[in-house]
Design a protein around this motif. Sequence first.
Motif, PDB file in Angstrom:
ATOM      1  N   ASN A 211       0.812  -1.215   0.000  1.00 20.60           N
ATOM      2  CA  ASN A 211       0.000   0.000   0.000  1.00 20.60           C
ATOM      3  C   ASN A 211       0.845   1.264   0.000  1.00 20.60           C
ATOM      4  O   ASN A 211       0.467   2.264   0.589  1.00 20.60           O
ATOM      5  N   ASP A 212       1.998   1.233  -0.646  1.00 18.48           N
ATOM      6  CA  ASP A 212       2.790   2.451  -0.777  1.00 18.48           C
ATOM      7  C   ASP A 212       2.153   3.346  -1.828  1.00 18.48           C
ATOM      8  O   ASP A 212       1.746   2.891  -2.891  1.00 18.48           O
ATOM      9  N   ALA A 213       2.053   4.619  -1.521  1.00 18.63           N
ATOM     10  CA  ALA A 213       1.441   5.567  -2.443  1.00 18.63           C
ATOM     11  C   ALA A 213       2.258   6.853  -2.432  1.00 18.63           C
ATOM     12  O   ALA A 213       3.220   6.994  -1.684  1.00 18.63           O
ATOM     13  N   GLY A 214       1.851   7.817  -3.230  1.00 15.64           N
ATOM     14  CA  GLY A 214       2.537   9.101  -3.271  1.00 15.64           C
ATOM     15  C   GLY A 214       2.176   9.971  -2.079  1.00 15.64           C
ATOM     16  O   GLY A 214       1.349   9.616  -1.237  1.00 15.64           O
ATOM     17  N   LEU A 215       2.812  11.124  -2.014  1.00 20.37           N
ATOM     18  CA  LEU A 215       2.632  12.040  -0.887  1.00 20.37           C
ATOM     19  C   LEU A 215       1.179  12.492  -0.744  1.00 20.37           C
ATOM     20  O   LEU A 215       0.629  12.495   0.355  1.00 20.37           O
ATOM     21  N   LEU A 216       0.545  12.867  -1.827  1.00 24.42           N
ATOM     22  CA  LEU A 216      -0.833  13.354  -1.758  1.00 24.42           C
ATOM     23  C   LEU A 216      -1.788  12.264  -1.263  1.00 24.42           C
ATOM     24  O   LEU A 216      -2.644  12.516  -0.408  1.00 24.42           O
TER      25      LEU A 216
END
Length: 106
Positions: free
Chosen positions: A46-51
Amino acid sequence: MIYSATVAEATEVLARSSSLTSVPWYGYIIIGAIAGWLAGKLVKGNDAGLLINIVIGIVGALLGGFLLSFFLDTANGGWIFTLFTALLGSVILLFLLSFVKGVARK
């Protein structure tokens, strides 16, 4: 009068869950980003970007604050307690999302 006592208790719990904390609005963005990033690391895949991390952290903070308000007075927490609450809610949110994704794939 049992009914009125139950309504009063429910009103008190709802009031605690909607109370303001000592963290300013920009603190929620910072805490949301940290909590979303940590939750992404704890829940595999579940790694995602900053936003997306900020959104997950803020929604997780709302979820965690709502759930913890039934047991604790969440309005008196500071930065560390708010981070713990946001992290707890973010992990729960990511588990729920991964469960829904798993069910949708079947």
